[in-house]
Design an enzyme around this catalytic site. Structure first.
Site, PDB file in Angstrom:
ATOM      1  N   PHE A  95      84.497  87.385  63.963  1.00  0.00           N
ATOM      2  CA  PHE A  95      84.182  86.549  65.109  1.00  0.00           C
ATOM      3  C   PHE A  95      85.344  85.618  65.387  1.00  0.00           C
ATOM      4  CE2 PHE A  95      80.665  85.416  67.868  1.00  0.00           C
ATOM      5  CZ  PHE A  95      79.890  86.539  67.769  1.00  0.00           C
ATOM      6  N   ASP A 191      67.052  68.164  79.125  1.00  0.00           N
ATOM      7  CA  ASP A 191      65.942  67.197  79.224  1.00  0.00           C
ATOM      8  C   ASP A 191      65.925  66.233  78.047  1.00  0.00           C
ATOM      9  OD1 ASP A 191      65.373  68.999  81.202  1.00  0.00           O
ATOM     10  OD2 ASP A 191      63.473  69.680  80.350  1.00  0.00           O
ATOM     11  N   GLN A 210      81.762  74.296  76.195  1.00  0.00           N
ATOM     12  CA  GLN A 210      82.515  75.514  75.906  1.00  0.00           C
ATOM     13  C   GLN A 210      82.308  76.587  76.970  1.00  0.00           C
ATOM     14  OE1 GLN A 210      81.353  78.370  72.560  1.00  0.00           O
ATOM     15  NE2 GLN A 210      83.269  77.467  71.844  1.00  0.00           N
ATOM     16  N   HIS A 212      82.646  80.493  77.626  1.00  0.00           N
ATOM     17  CA  HIS A 212      82.745  81.736  76.862  1.00  0.00           C
ATOM     18  C   HIS A 212      83.542  82.742  77.664  1.00  0.00           C
ATOM     19  CE1 HIS A 212      81.598  85.381  74.771  1.00  0.00           C
ATOM     20  NE2 HIS A 212      81.035  84.653  73.835  1.00  0.00           N
ATOM     21  N   LEU A 222      75.867  86.474  79.223  1.00  0.00           N
ATOM     22  CA  LEU A 222      76.794  86.662  78.128  1.00  0.00           C
ATOM     23  C   LEU A 222      76.851  88.100  77.620  1.00  0.00           C
ATOM     24  CD1 LEU A 222      78.495  84.806  76.180  1.00  0.00           C
ATOM     25  CD2 LEU A 222      76.782  85.501  74.527  1.00  0.00           C
ATOM     26  N   THR A 224      78.215  89.601  74.242  1.00  0.00           N
ATOM     27  CA  THR A 224      78.557  88.974  72.966  1.00  0.00           C
ATOM     28  C   THR A 224      80.014  89.132  72.594  1.00  0.00           C
ATOM     29  OG1 THR A 224      78.147  88.978  70.602  1.00  0.00           O
ATOM     30  CG2 THR A 224      77.800  91.049  71.720  1.00  0.00           C
ATOM     31  N   GLU A 225      80.490  88.100  71.915  1.00  0.00           N
ATOM     32  CA  GLU A 225      81.824  88.163  71.342  1.00  0.00           C
ATOM     33  C   GLU A 225      81.905  89.296  70.323  1.00  0.00           C
ATOM     34  OE1 GLU A 225      83.429  84.355  70.354  1.00  0.00           O
ATOM     35  OE2 GLU A 225      84.436  85.187  68.606  1.00  0.00           O
ATOM     36  N   ARG A 256      87.418  80.718  71.441  1.00  0.00           N
ATOM     37  CA  ARG A 256      86.905  80.883  72.808  1.00  0.00           C
ATOM     38  C   ARG A 256      87.666  80.100  73.855  1.00  0.00           C
ATOM     39  NH1 ARG A 256      80.553  81.151  71.367  1.00  0.00           N
ATOM     40  NH2 ARG A 256      80.777  83.228  70.506  1.00  0.00           N
ATOM     41  N   HIS A 323      78.846  77.866  78.396  1.00  0.00           N
ATOM     42  CA  HIS A 323      78.115  78.544  77.333  1.00  0.00           C
ATOM     43  C   HIS A 323      77.493  77.609  76.310  1.00  0.00           C
ATOM     44  CE1 HIS A 323      77.025  81.710  74.671  1.00  0.00           C
ATOM     45  NE2 HIS A 323      77.859  81.340  73.721  1.00  0.00           N
ATOM     46  N   GLU A 354      71.416  72.283  69.300  1.00  0.00           N
ATOM     47  CA  GLU A 354      72.428  72.088  70.331  1.00  0.00           C
ATOM     48  C   GLU A 354      72.334  70.727  71.024  1.00  0.00           C
ATOM     49  OE1 GLU A 354      73.086  75.603  72.611  1.00  0.00           O
ATOM     50  OE2 GLU A 354      74.388  74.582  74.045  1.00  0.00           O
ATOM     51  N   ARG A 365      83.195  74.634  69.603  1.00  0.00           N
ATOM     52  CA  ARG A 365      82.380  75.295  68.589  1.00  0.00           C
ATOM     53  C   ARG A 365      82.914  76.683  68.305  1.00  0.00           C
ATOM     54  NH1 ARG A 365      77.609  79.247  69.366  1.00  0.00           N
ATOM     55  NH2 ARG A 365      78.799  79.605  71.233  1.00  0.00           N
ATOM     56  N   SER A 370      76.664  77.847  65.616  1.00  0.00           N
ATOM     57  CA  SER A 370      75.610  77.026  66.197  1.00  0.00           C
ATOM     58  C   SER A 370      74.215  77.461  65.766  1.00  0.00           C
ATOM     59  CB  SER A 370      75.716  77.003  67.715  1.00  0.00           C
ATOM     60  OG  SER A 370      75.919  78.295  68.191  1.00  0.00           O
ATOM     61  N   LEU A 371      73.985  78.761  65.630  1.00  0.00           N
ATOM     62  CA  LEU A 371      72.699  79.169  65.053  1.00  0.00           C
ATOM     63  C   LEU A 371      72.618  78.581  63.651  1.00  0.00           C
ATOM     64  CD1 LEU A 371      72.412  82.949  66.054  1.00  0.00           C
ATOM     65  CD2 LEU A 371      70.952  81.088  66.829  1.00  0.00           C
TER      66      LEU A 371
HETATM   67  C1  LIG Z   1      73.783  83.807  75.586  1.00  0.00           C
HETATM   68  C2  LIG Z   1      74.025  83.003  74.361  1.00  0.00           C
HETATM   69  C3  LIG Z   1      74.486  83.616  73.201  1.00  0.00           C
HETATM   70  C4  LIG Z   1      74.714  82.886  72.054  1.00  0.00           C
HETATM   71  N1  LIG Z   1      75.148  83.532  70.920  1.00  0.00           N
HETATM   72  C5  LIG Z   1      75.292  82.838  69.784  1.00  0.00           C
HETATM   73  C6  LIG Z   1      75.653  83.501  68.562  1.00  0.00           C
HETATM   74  O1  LIG Z   1      75.853  84.701  68.521  1.00  0.00           O
HETATM   75  N2  LIG Z   1      75.757  82.757  67.452  1.00  0.00           N
HETATM   76  C7  LIG Z   1      75.516  81.409  67.447  1.00  0.00           C
HETATM   77  O2  LIG Z   1      75.602  80.802  66.383  1.00  0.00           O
HETATM   78  N3  LIG Z   1      75.169  80.769  68.588  1.00  0.00           N
HETATM   79  C8  LIG Z   1      75.052  81.452  69.749  1.00  0.00           C
HETATM   80  N4  LIG Z   1      74.697  80.785  70.901  1.00  0.00           N
HETATM   81  C9  LIG Z   1      74.350  79.377  70.842  1.00  0.00           C
HETATM   82  C10 LIG Z   1      73.003  79.188  70.173  1.00  0.00           C
HETATM   83  O3  LIG Z   1      72.134  80.213  70.588  1.00  0.00           O
HETATM   84  C11 LIG Z   1      72.367  77.870  70.531  1.00  0.00           C
HETATM   85  O4  LIG Z   1      73.259  76.845  70.331  1.00  0.00           O
HETATM   86  C12 LIG Z   1      71.143  77.594  69.659  1.00  0.00           C
HETATM   87  O5  LIG Z   1      70.313  78.712  69.625  1.00  0.00           O
HETATM   88  C13 LIG Z   1      70.386  76.404  70.168  1.00  0.00           C
HETATM   89  O6  LIG Z   1      69.172  76.292  69.487  1.00  0.00           O
HETATM   90  P1  LIG Z   1      68.241  75.048  69.700  1.00  0.00           P
HETATM   91  O7  LIG Z   1      67.112  75.233  68.776  1.00  0.00           O
HETATM   92  O8  LIG Z   1      69.056  73.819  69.582  1.00  0.00           O
HETATM   93  O9  LIG Z   1      67.767  75.118  71.219  1.00  0.00           O
HETATM   94  P2  LIG Z   1      66.935  76.228  72.038  1.00  0.00           P
HETATM   95  O10 LIG Z   1      66.751  77.470  71.283  1.00  0.00           O
HETATM   96  O11 LIG Z   1      67.557  76.280  73.378  1.00  0.00           O
HETATM   97  O12 LIG Z   1      65.501  75.595  72.154  1.00  0.00           O
HETATM   98  C14 LIG Z   1      65.254  74.469  72.931  1.00  0.00           C
HETATM   99  C15 LIG Z   1      63.785  74.214  72.920  1.00  0.00           C
HETATM  100  O13 LIG Z   1      63.534  72.958  73.508  1.00  0.00           O
HETATM  101  C16 LIG Z   1      62.467  73.054  74.381  1.00  0.00           C
HETATM  102  N5  LIG Z   1      62.599  72.046  75.445  1.00  0.00           N
HETATM  103  C17 LIG Z   1      63.704  71.711  76.151  1.00  0.00           C
HETATM  104  N6  LIG Z   1      63.406  70.763  77.060  1.00  0.00           N
HETATM  105  C18 LIG Z   1      62.087  70.481  76.916  1.00  0.00           C
HETATM  106  C19 LIG Z   1      61.188  69.592  77.562  1.00  0.00           C
HETATM  107  N7  LIG Z   1      61.549  68.790  78.563  1.00  0.00           N
HETATM  108  N8  LIG Z   1      59.909  69.577  77.150  1.00  0.00           N
HETATM  109  C20 LIG Z   1      59.488  70.383  76.156  1.00  0.00           C
HETATM  110  N9  LIG Z   1      60.298  71.252  75.518  1.00  0.00           N
HETATM  111  C21 LIG Z   1      61.583  71.298  75.895  1.00  0.00           C
HETATM  112  C22 LIG Z   1      62.534  74.440  74.942  1.00  0.00           C
HETATM  113  O14 LIG Z   1      61.275  74.844  75.387  1.00  0.00           O
HETATM  114  C23 LIG Z   1      62.982  75.237  73.714  1.00  0.00           C
HETATM  115  O15 LIG Z   1      61.889  75.654  72.969  1.00  0.00           O
HETATM  116  C24 LIG Z   1      74.494  81.508  72.071  1.00  0.00           C
HETATM  117  C25 LIG Z   1      74.055  80.879  73.221  1.00  0.00           C
HETATM  118  C26 LIG Z   1      73.841  81.617  74.371  1.00  0.00           C
HETATM  119  C27 LIG Z   1      73.435  80.915  75.617  1.00  0.00           C
END
Ligand SMILES: Cc1cc2nc3c(=O)[nH]c(=O)nc-3n(C[C@H](O)[C@H](O)[C@H](O)COP(=O)(O)OP(=O)(O)OC[C@H]3O[C@@H](n4cnc5c(N)ncnc54)[C@H](O)[C@@H]3O)c2cc1C
Lengths: 552, 319
Positions: A95, A191, A210, A212, A222, A224-225, A256, A323, A354, A365, A370-371
């Site tokens: 990666f 939010d 960032q 992508h 996206l 994927t990378e 990236r 991204h 995030e 990043r 980030s996962l």
């Molecule tokens: C297309 C794509 C591919 C990616 N690929 C990778 C990868 O391969 N490897 C990697 O490490 N990272 C990757 N990332 C980044 C990574 O997926 C994210 O940074 C990470 O999953 C964010 O997780 P999270 O739990 O912080 O937020 P999220 O999974 O976005 O969850 C946010 C939650 O908050 C809730 N929420 C938000 N606002 C409100 C509100 N007002 N009221 C109630 N609930 C709310 C939503 O309902 C949701 O459940 C990628 C991102 C994208 C967009």
């Protein structure tokens, strides 16, 4: 999961849990398992520090990388399906910015596999965990430095409720929806960060977004990378692998920010492909059908379904896409939120994933970190909450007043004279952000963006929500979200304007080099009484690695 | 090239409408636009009150399944041009789930139904996560299709069995069951097989194939259901109506070259299952009244020996 069964825990989410944007993560999750080469945690730490362009806090990065292998094994034990090596271990792929094969993956839907594994655990917990799906959090309640709960709206009925709590954790995701070309879900409207900001909490490093390199042309979706990790090429209209000019040793697997800028330069200098020379190409043809279908089936389907390109036969049109949001709510290594730039904290308020800025990603990043961050720090937050919550009392909340405030916010959105249109303002904002605060930035563009966004905010006051309904009133939610987007977009612009240097994802054509003398600092944006903001700065934590030139 | 399309969208707001009705929106749509983008264009330009669900826009979150020309599809990945018939595109909410408003249905029964599959890994004791457990690449590939499920409920919407029996596990739930039955790390395989072999489980599927046709991923529930059935049979889960039915089918065709329709129901129910047999009486009587009973002595077919030979070869191959 750390708390269920020990405390009364509820999850509030505006989409069903399995719909969260984590599911969209494709490529992988980083951990120095060393299953396929001689990787080490040390190397992971160094790569992350360097990838962050030295703006990451190194103590937090050490935690992230040290805890990564344990985290992956835990997810594996919970049932997450991982692609495997010939000797039956978790497979790992290359990666960008990682110097070893470090990305554990589940075909090209790693986030989906991890998210669903966690959602499965909610079934296992049965009644012990209450999930409020399709509830929209409107306000965070913080008073006298103590977090007291949230106000949320049941999307199905429009009913507003106060959720009182001894401790609140936000894991509300990123803010990439402010851009026209974005890989982010519609739900990623920042939010959580705006609710915190409005409750008096500063936001950190918001200017770092960032881009992508492989967004599907015009859609921003996206690819994927992992496509490059598996050996895909980036080519321009002449068929040249242009990365040889910009990152001769890492080529397509440069980090990236560098790859996105390289693409944009190719496009800006007229070497883009297509009738309008607006995109470059991701070429997978040499990988062959079998490898594409086994390792990158989702890439194949996305290209086919969304723009009708068969990537076995033809290269795929791509462009940089917004991204990942490096900025967010500042917190310590146990995820407890800061109230100011001096280290004062909010009692009972935690962040992970995030929406947080701890900061492990600094100015940029690395993919797959980030996962990992969401998993590592999500667990740490849980453990800390378990630790401190029993010592906290359920703080008083003036429920009446909080509900009134939330109702008033909604009433304001109905009170506009209707001479402005919500979707028009949203589209204008997205254009401004992509074209003036995007891959390349400069003072002129950002000054313009600033005054245009100010204008949009004034026009937004004239928008009127048209749907009087109480159930599934998307029109109202659109307005709530746009109000958030306008608020944080200003901070991206301000932070970017003030930061007169180029670092990681923030690149200024008028200040094209990094300036460690003046800018080894995190930006902290504080909301002022009049709805404006003030910027302050705090130093970056450096433990082992002094800034060096970042070359790939 | 833009073109004019009539989007015929089913509307329903329980606060004002007695029942759902169609509303036409004439709208100019650019070439290559997806249905989701077209619906959002309707919201932006024509009617902001249209309710629907969507989020990722890239076919992975599973929010935007709805009926397009009568069949469940993901709006975000479906091209308008592929579905417009004589300038009209028909959009309606998913089936088999209560409509809450416009294109939004109540998803709770769907998500609740997943619980029937015990949808989490049973790893057994002594699994201290110091290292990963080993799994062969082939073993991962076995669960690869069923783990692609995005829980969009398109299969649930169009399932013909759920339409008449909402106790049926349903295609997504059975695919979820498959995901663990075939996971080499799961220790609960036999209990899982027993659970899905019971009434309302794998044997209640009628093979219509709607689920796999509608599935926007590689999950393809029907294929997964068949794999479960095959494994359940191989592992000896014969003591249930479905398995007995399949075995009885094989017996009668193997013996007589045709289906013995008098034998099969009793064989399926179990010859000593008195209540079960009695439960067949009313339908038997109704059939008799309408003259639909099969003849008591089944007729003979011409080339019985040939059928028997083919059958024997097949049995040989199967072993
Ligand atoms: C297309 C794509 C591919 C990616 N690929 C990778 C990868 O391969 N490897 C990697 O490490 N990272 C990757 N990332 C980044 C990574 O997926 C994210 O940074 C990470 O999953 C964010 O997780 P999270 O739990 O912080 O937020 P999220 O999974 O976005 O969850 C946010 C939650 O908050 C809730 N929420 C938000 N606002 C409100 C509100 N007002 N009221 C109630 N609930 C709310 C939503 O309902 C949701 O459940 C990628 C991102 C994208 C967009």
């Amino acid at each position: 999961m750390e708390l269920v069964g020990q405390m009364d825990v509820a999850v509030i989410t505006k989409v069903y849990p399995s719909r969260s944007h984590s599911g969209a993560a494709q490529g992988g999750v980083a951990a120095a398992l060393g299953n396929v080469d001689g990787d080490s945690v040390e190397a992971h730490i160094y790569d992350t520090v360097k990838g962050a362009d030295y703006l990451g806090d190194q103590d937090a990065i050490e935690i992230l990388c040290n805890d990564a292998p344990r985290t992956i094994y835990e997810m594996e034990h919970l049932g997450c399906p991982f692609s495997r090596t010939e000797d039956h271990k978790i497979n790992q792929r290359a990666f960008g910015g990682h110097s070893f094969l470090r990305a554990c993956f589940s075909a090209d839907r790693t986030g989906h596999a991890l998210l669903h594994t966690l959602v499965e655990q909610t079934y296992k917990q049965g009644g012990k965990l209450k999930v409020y799906s399709e509830w929209h959090m409107n306000r965070l309640i913080v008073e006298d430095g103590v977090c007291r709960g949230v106000v949320a709206m049941d999307i199905k009925t429009g009913r507003l409720e106060v959720f009182r709590a001894k401790a609140v954790l936000f894991a509300s995701g990123g803010y990439g929806q402010a851009f026209k070309i974005t890989s982010n879900a519609a739900a990623n409207t920042g939010d959580g960060i705006v609710a915190a900001y409005r409750a008096g909490i500063p936001l950190q490093d918001m200017e770092f977004v960032q881009f992508h390199p492989t967004g599907l042309y015009q859609h921003g979706i996206l690819l994927t990378e992992g496509a490059r990790g598996e050996g895909g090429y980036l080519i321009n209209a002449d068929g040249d692998r242009f990365m040889s000019t910009y990152a001769p040793s890492k080529m397509e697997l440069g980090p990236r920010d560098i790859v996105s800028r390289s693409e944009q330069t190719e496009i800006n200098e007229g070497r883009g492909a297509g009738p309008n020379k607006e995109y470059v190409l991701l070429d997978l043809r040499h990988l062959g059908k079998e490898k594409i279908m086994e390792r990158l089936p989702q890439v194949y389907n996305l290209a086919k379904d969304f723009i009708g390109v068969d990537c076995i036969e033809d290269p795929v049109p791509i462009q940089p896409t917004a991204h990942y949001s490096m900025g967010g709510i500042p917190a310590d290594n146990d995820c407890q939120v800061y109230l100011d730039d001096k280290g004062q904290q909010v009692t009972g308020f935690f962040v992970a994933g995030e929406c947080s800025c701890i900061s492990v990603h600094g100015a940029n990043r690395l993919g797959t970190n980030s996962l990992l961050e969401a998993l590592v720090f999500g667990r740490r937050a849980g453990k800390k909450m378990l630790d401190v919550t029993p010592g906290l009392k359920l703080a008083d909340v003036n429920e009446e007043r909080e509900l009134e405030a939330a109702k008033k916010e909604i009433a304001t959105l109905y009170a506009g004279d209707g001479s402005e249109d919500l979707s028009v303002i949203r589209e204008e904002l997205k254009e401004i952000m992509t074209y003036k605060v995007g891959v390349y930035r400069c003072a002129d563009d950002m000054l313009q963006a600033r005054s245009e966004i100010k204008g949009l905010r004034e026009r937004f006051a004239k928008v009127q929500v048209k749907d009087p309904g109480t159930n599934f009133n998307l029109n109202l939610i659109d307005a709530l979200e746009l109000s958030n987007m306008l608020e944080y977009s200003e901070l991206i612009v301000s932070g970017g304007l003030a930061r007169e240097e180029s670092r990681g994802a923030h690149f200024r054509t008028d200040f094209p080099t990094r300036d460690d003398q003046n800018w080894m600092h995190h930006t902290m944006a504080f909301r002022t009484e009049d709805g404006g903001h003030e910027l302050r700065y705090k130093p970056v934590t450096v433990t082992r690695f002094q800034p060096e030139e970042r070359k790939y | 090239m833009a073109s004019k399309v009539t989007m015929r969208i089913q509307r329903f707001d329980p606060a004002v409408d007695e029942k759902p009705h169609d509303q036409d929106f004439e709208i100019e749509l650019p070439a290559g636009i997806t249905i989701l983008k077209a619906l959002n264009k309707v919201r932006a330009e024509k009617d902001p009150t249209l309710a629907l669900r969507y989020s990722c826009g890239s076919a992975i979150c599973g929010s935007c399944a709805m009926k397009v020309n009568g069949h469940a599809r993901l709006a975000c990945k479906t091209q308008v041009s592929d579905c417009t018939v004589d300038g009209v595109l028909r959009i309606a909410p998913m089936g088999n789930l209560k409509i809450l408003r416009d294109l939004v249905v109540d998803m709770d029964p769907f998500f609740d139904s997943l619980g029937k599959a015990k949808p989490y890994l049973e790893a057994g004791n002594g699994s201290v996560p110091e290292f990963e457990r080993k799994q062969r690449p082939e073993e991962f590939l076995q669960i690869d299709p069923s783990t692609t499920c995005i829980l969009c409920a398109a299969c649930y919407s169009d399932c013909n069995v759920l339409e008449v029996d909402d106790n049926f596990f349903g295609p997504a739930t059975l695919a979820k069951a498959h995901r663990f039955i075939f996971d080499s790390r799961d220790v609960d395989t036999q209990a899982r097989l027993r659970a899905v072999s019971k009434k309302t489980g794998v044997w209640d599927c009628t093979h219509c194939g709607e689920c796999s046709t509608r599935c926007p991923t590689e999950t393809k529930p029907l294929e997964r259901i068949e794999e479960i059935r095959t494994k359940a049979m191989a592992d000896g889960f014969h003591d249930n109506v479905g398995a007995r039915h399949a075995l009885g089918f094989r017996e009668t065709v193997g013996k007589r070259g045709i289906l013995d329709e008098n034998y099969l129901p009793a064989r399926s129910m179990g010859f000593f299952n008195l209540p079960g047999l009695l439960s067949l009486v009313p339908i038997g009587l109704r059939m008799m009244m309408r003259g639909k009973n099969p003849p008591l002595i089944p007729h003979k077919i011409d080339k019985l020996e040939e059928v028997k030979k083919t059958f024997a070869r097949f049995e040989e191959l199967r072993k």
